[in-house]
Design an enzyme around this catalytic site. Sequence first.
Site, PDB file in Angstrom:
ATOM      1  N   PHE A 127      32.591  47.109  25.402  1.00 34.45           N
ATOM      2  CA  PHE A 127      33.942  46.915  25.900  1.00 34.45           C
ATOM      3  C   PHE A 127      34.385  45.489  25.593  1.00 34.45           C
ATOM      4  O   PHE A 127      33.609  44.549  25.751  1.00 34.45           O
ATOM      5  CB  PHE A 127      33.994  47.142  27.425  1.00 34.45           C
ATOM      6  CG  PHE A 127      35.322  46.802  28.038  1.00 34.45           C
ATOM      7  CD1 PHE A 127      36.388  47.687  27.964  1.00 34.45           C
ATOM      8  CD2 PHE A 127      35.515  45.587  28.686  1.00 34.45           C
ATOM      9  CE1 PHE A 127      37.629  47.365  28.519  1.00 34.45           C
ATOM     10  CE2 PHE A 127      36.742  45.263  29.251  1.00 34.45           C
ATOM     11  CZ  PHE A 127      37.801  46.159  29.162  1.00 34.45           C
TER      12      PHE A 127
ATOM     13  N   ALA B 230      41.005  28.541  42.946  1.00 29.10           N
ATOM     14  CA  ALA B 230      40.070  28.732  41.843  1.00 29.10           C
ATOM     15  C   ALA B 230      40.781  29.471  40.721  1.00 29.10           C
ATOM     16  O   ALA B 230      41.852  30.047  40.929  1.00 29.10           O
ATOM     17  CB  ALA B 230      38.846  29.524  42.305  1.00 29.10           C
TER      18      ALA B 230
ATOM     19  N   GLU C 203      44.701  24.626  37.343  1.00 30.57           N
ATOM     20  CA  GLU C 203      44.686  25.706  38.325  1.00 30.57           C
ATOM     21  C   GLU C 203      45.132  25.223  39.707  1.00 30.57           C
ATOM     22  O   GLU C 203      45.842  25.935  40.413  1.00 30.57           O
ATOM     23  CB  GLU C 203      43.298  26.346  38.413  1.00 30.57           C
ATOM     24  CG  GLU C 203      42.966  27.254  37.245  1.00 30.57           C
ATOM     25  CD  GLU C 203      43.735  28.577  37.276  1.00 30.57           C
ATOM     26  OE1 GLU C 203      44.292  28.959  38.324  1.00 30.57           O
ATOM     27  OE2 GLU C 203      43.769  29.242  36.233  1.00 30.57           O
TER      28      GLU C 203
ATOM     29  N   GLU D 142      48.357  27.047  41.364  1.00 25.18           N
ATOM     30  CA  GLU D 142      48.189  27.880  42.556  1.00 25.18           C
ATOM     31  C   GLU D 142      48.690  27.234  43.838  1.00 25.18           C
ATOM     32  O   GLU D 142      49.124  27.942  44.745  1.00 25.18           O
ATOM     33  CB  GLU D 142      46.716  28.271  42.725  1.00 25.18           C
ATOM     34  CG  GLU D 142      46.240  29.212  41.652  1.00 25.18           C
ATOM     35  CD  GLU D 142      44.878  29.804  41.926  1.00 25.18           C
ATOM     36  OE1 GLU D 142      44.243  29.459  42.946  1.00 25.18           O
ATOM     37  OE2 GLU D 142      44.441  30.643  41.116  1.00 25.18           O
TER      38      GLU D 142
ATOM     39  N   GLY E 297      22.570  37.888  37.222  1.00 22.69           N
ATOM     40  CA  GLY E 297      21.853  39.108  36.885  1.00 22.69           C
ATOM     41  C   GLY E 297      22.551  39.959  35.835  1.00 22.69           C
ATOM     42  O   GLY E 297      21.909  40.762  35.155  1.00 22.69           O
TER      43      GLY E 297
ATOM     44  N   GLU F  94      52.670  35.620  36.697  1.00 29.61           N
ATOM     45  CA  GLU F  94      53.626  36.613  37.204  1.00 29.61           C
ATOM     46  C   GLU F  94      52.960  37.736  37.995  1.00 29.61           C
ATOM     47  O   GLU F  94      53.610  38.385  38.806  1.00 29.61           O
ATOM     48  CB  GLU F  94      54.484  37.179  36.076  1.00 29.61           C
ATOM     49  CG  GLU F  94      53.719  37.917  34.996  1.00 29.61           C
ATOM     50  CD  GLU F  94      54.625  38.374  33.861  1.00 29.61           C
ATOM     51  OE1 GLU F  94      54.436  39.527  33.421  1.00 29.61           O
ATOM     52  OE2 GLU F  94      55.485  37.598  33.432  1.00 29.61           O
TER      53      GLU F  94
END
Length: 186
Positions: free
Chosen positions: A14, A74, A90, A94, A113, A136
């Site tokens: 993917f 974050a 960021e 934010e 992991g 957005e």
Amino acid sequence: MVFKEETIKSEYVFKGKLINVRRDLVTTPSGKSEREIAEHCGGVVMAALKPDGTLIMEHQFRKAIESVLFELPAGKMDPGEQPETAALRELREETGYTAKNIRYLTKSYPSAGFSTEILYSYVCTDLVPGETDLDEDEDIEIADYPLDTLYNMVMSGEIQDAKSQVVIMMVKAMVDRGEFDEYLGR
């Protein structure tokens, strides 16, 4: 001595905007095994510390867990972006705040992991308010909380976001050691 797995074969199953997933065939002490690895570009987490001893916190819905999390600001790093640059970007996007001072705390692997994600953590001070610039598709509520209250919320299990738990604990320890006494007017 811990056995180091070697990759025999690797294939992508993917490729997306946030992560790529690959399946690796690896050597193990007992022969071979498959590992599913989520590749992530990394992220940043910021403890925005105000002179009154509060941190800026966020409430944000997280689809993966179908719940609103209470967390520190974050975000993800853009490809090739330096962690400190991403942290300042960021924080501004934010919360609307820019930081005149930023201090590196640590790096961590939240899910080693199965994921390559690495988080770089910072404490930001000398904050200057401004306007947010949310993506957005983001909906974030911000509020200030006293550091001691946040520490107690971590210890009681009310704050369940791991990155926020780690950074709140680190900042609390630094404040308790007196590392921000001048900034906090102590």
